[in-house]
Design an enzyme around this catalytic site. Structure first.
Site, short mmCIF file in Angstrom:
data_model
loop_
_atom_site.label_atom_id
_atom_site.label_comp_id
_atom_site.label_asym_id
_atom_site.label_seq_id
_atom_site.Cartn_x
_atom_site.Cartn_y
_atom_site.Cartn_z
N ASP A 1 50.43 80.88 85.00
CA ASP A 1 51.33 80.01 84.27
C ASP A 1 50.76 78.59 84.43
O ASP A 1 49.93 78.35 85.32
CB ASP A 1 52.73 80.14 84.89
CG ASP A 1 53.72 79.20 84.30
OD1 ASP A 1 53.82 79.16 83.07
OD2 ASP A 1 54.39 78.47 85.07
N ASP B 1 52.72 75.03 83.78
CA ASP B 1 53.66 74.06 84.36
C ASP B 1 54.29 74.62 85.63
O ASP B 1 54.94 75.66 85.61
CB ASP B 1 54.74 73.74 83.32
CG ASP B 1 55.80 72.80 83.84
OD1 ASP B 1 55.51 72.05 84.79
OD2 ASP B 1 56.91 72.80 83.31
N GLY C 1 59.94 76.88 82.39
CA GLY C 1 59.36 78.08 81.77
C GLY C 1 60.03 78.53 80.48
O GLY C 1 59.64 79.52 79.88
N VAL C 2 61.04 77.78 80.03
CA VAL C 2 61.79 78.15 78.82
C VAL C 2 61.13 77.50 77.60
O VAL C 2 60.72 76.34 77.67
CB VAL C 2 63.27 77.70 78.96
CG1 VAL C 2 64.06 77.98 77.70
CG2 VAL C 2 63.91 78.38 80.17
N ARG D 1 60.31 75.70 73.92
CA ARG D 1 60.83 74.43 73.40
C ARG D 1 62.15 74.62 72.66
O ARG D 1 63.13 73.90 72.89
CB ARG D 1 59.78 73.80 72.46
CG ARG D 1 60.06 72.35 72.12
CD ARG D 1 59.03 71.80 71.15
NE ARG D 1 57.66 72.05 71.60
CZ ARG D 1 56.59 71.94 70.84
NH1 ARG D 1 56.71 71.58 69.57
NH2 ARG D 1 55.38 72.19 71.31
N SER E 1 53.77 76.95 76.82
CA SER E 1 53.60 75.66 76.15
C SER E 1 52.60 75.70 75.00
O SER E 1 51.50 76.23 75.13
CB SER E 1 53.15 74.60 77.15
OG SER E 1 52.90 73.38 76.48
N LYS E 2 53.00 75.06 73.88
CA LYS E 2 52.09 74.92 72.75
C LYS E 2 51.10 73.78 73.00
O LYS E 2 50.18 73.58 72.23
CB LYS E 2 52.89 74.65 71.47
CG LYS E 2 53.67 75.89 71.04
CD LYS E 2 54.48 75.68 69.77
CE LYS E 2 55.11 76.99 69.37
NZ LYS E 2 56.43 76.85 68.76
N ASN E 3 51.32 73.05 74.09
CA ASN E 3 50.42 71.94 74.46
C ASN E 3 49.47 72.33 75.59
O ASN E 3 48.81 71.47 76.16
CB ASN E 3 51.25 70.73 74.88
CG ASN E 3 52.09 70.19 73.74
OD1 ASN E 3 51.55 69.69 72.76
ND2 ASN E 3 53.40 70.32 73.83
N ASP F 1 56.14 80.28 88.35
CA ASP F 1 57.13 79.51 89.11
C ASP F 1 58.53 79.63 88.52
O ASP F 1 59.47 79.10 89.10
CB ASP F 1 56.75 78.03 89.14
CG ASP F 1 56.93 77.39 87.79
OD1 ASP F 1 56.41 77.95 86.79
OD2 ASP F 1 57.60 76.35 87.69
P1 B16 Z 1 55.97 72.98 74.83
P2 B16 Z 1 54.90 76.98 81.33
C1 B16 Z 1 56.68 75.68 79.81
O1 B16 Z 1 55.41 75.73 80.43
C2 B16 Z 1 57.52 74.61 80.48
O2 B16 Z 1 57.82 74.99 81.84
C3 B16 Z 1 58.80 74.40 79.72
O3 B16 Z 1 59.55 73.36 80.32
C4 B16 Z 1 58.47 74.06 78.27
O4 B16 Z 1 59.67 73.89 77.49
C5 B16 Z 1 57.61 75.18 77.66
O5 B16 Z 1 56.43 75.33 78.45
C6 B16 Z 1 57.21 74.89 76.21
O6 B16 Z 1 56.38 73.76 76.19
O7 B16 Z 1 57.17 72.25 74.33
O8 B16 Z 1 54.84 72.07 75.30
O9 B16 Z 1 55.48 74.02 73.85
O10 B16 Z 1 55.66 76.89 82.63
O11 B16 Z 1 55.16 78.27 80.58
O12 B16 Z 1 53.44 76.67 81.49
MG MG Z 2 55.97 77.37 84.78
#
Ligand code: B16
Ligand code: MG
Length: 213
Positions: free
Chosen positions: A10, A12, A47-48, A50, A115-117, A169
């Site tokens: 993972d 974040d 982990g949720v 967007r 995350s899409k980023n 996490d």
């Molecule tokens: P984005 P992970 C997750 O990352 C984040 O923990 C979560 O807070 C966020 O909303 C999600 O990515 C989507 O991210 O808006 O950048 O697409 O923990 O799965 O790496």
């Molecule tokens: Mg995470």
């Protein structure tokens, strides 16, 4: 665990801590919209995805589809601005050494982030060379706790689910890894990630000799 041939990380909360930037971006959006949003609220978004995060933030407030999409895009614009400065110094302690050790053991490595980023963050951290595959928020339709993202990662590594270990996490991520039929290492308190087969407080605490046998 000698049958393990791949690790799926993972992003974040495991490789780096982008949660603070997510918090600042959501808080700014909540302030724009006159919605209350605390750090405790933010912790529920770990982990949720967007869209699911925005629904939780709105706490039942009814909005049009267009307004919802615009708010999701605005939060992302704030977030993208915050992550512009990410550098190798933002790696969580000990994680680079783990990536290096896995490589030296011939174990394949994938990212499995909602995350899409994710690609932008990995680029900023300058660790792209360690990853054989990147599965991110654009890779599958069903977000964690569905197993789809981790199954996508295993497939792209050319491995069976039972040959992979997931490092997560978030509660939703631990559930996703277990649903995928993988071994899971949970990072954080037992109340959050206690369902995982292994648990450590910090990612740098992972004992590869113990996990891999
Ligand atoms: P984005 P992970 C997750 O990352 C984040 O923990 C979560 O807070 C966020 O909303 C999600 O990515 C989507 O991210 O808006 O950048 O697409 O923990 O799965 O790496
Ligand atoms: Mg995470």
């Amino acid at each position: 665990m000698s049958n393990i041939k791949g690790f799926i990380f993972d992003l974040d909360g495991v490789i780096t801590d982008t949660a603070e930037y997510h918090y600042l971006a959501w808080k700014r959006l909540a302030d724009d919209e006159g919605v209350s949003f605390s750090r405790e609220d933010n912790d529920q978004l770990r982990g949720v995805s967007r869209e699911a995060s925005l629904k939780l933030l709105l706490k039942g407030k009814v909005v049009t589809d267009d307004h919802f999409k615009e708010m999701a895009a605005r939060k992302n614009a704030y977030y993208v601005d915050y992550i512009k400065g990410i550098s190798p110094a933002d790696m969580l302690p000990g994680v680079l050494d783990i990536l290096k050790e896995l490589k030296s053991r011939g174990i394949k490595i994938s990212l499995g982030s909602a995350s899409k980023n994710a690609r932008t963050v990995i680029k900023g951290l300058q660790v792209g060379e360690y990853f054989d595959n990147i599965s991110d928020g654009g890779s599958v339709k069903n977000a964690k706790p569905a197993p789809d993202l981790f199954l996508h990662a295993a497939k792209n590594l050319g491995l069976k689910p039972e040959e992979c270990i997931v490092v997560e996490d978030a509660r939703s991520g631990v559930e996703a890894g277990l649903a995928a039929g993988m071994v899971v290492i949970g990072i954080g308190p037992a109340e959050r990630v206690g369902e995982a087969q292994f648990r450590y407080d910090e990612p740098g605490d992972i004992d590869l000799s113990k996990v891999l046998g």
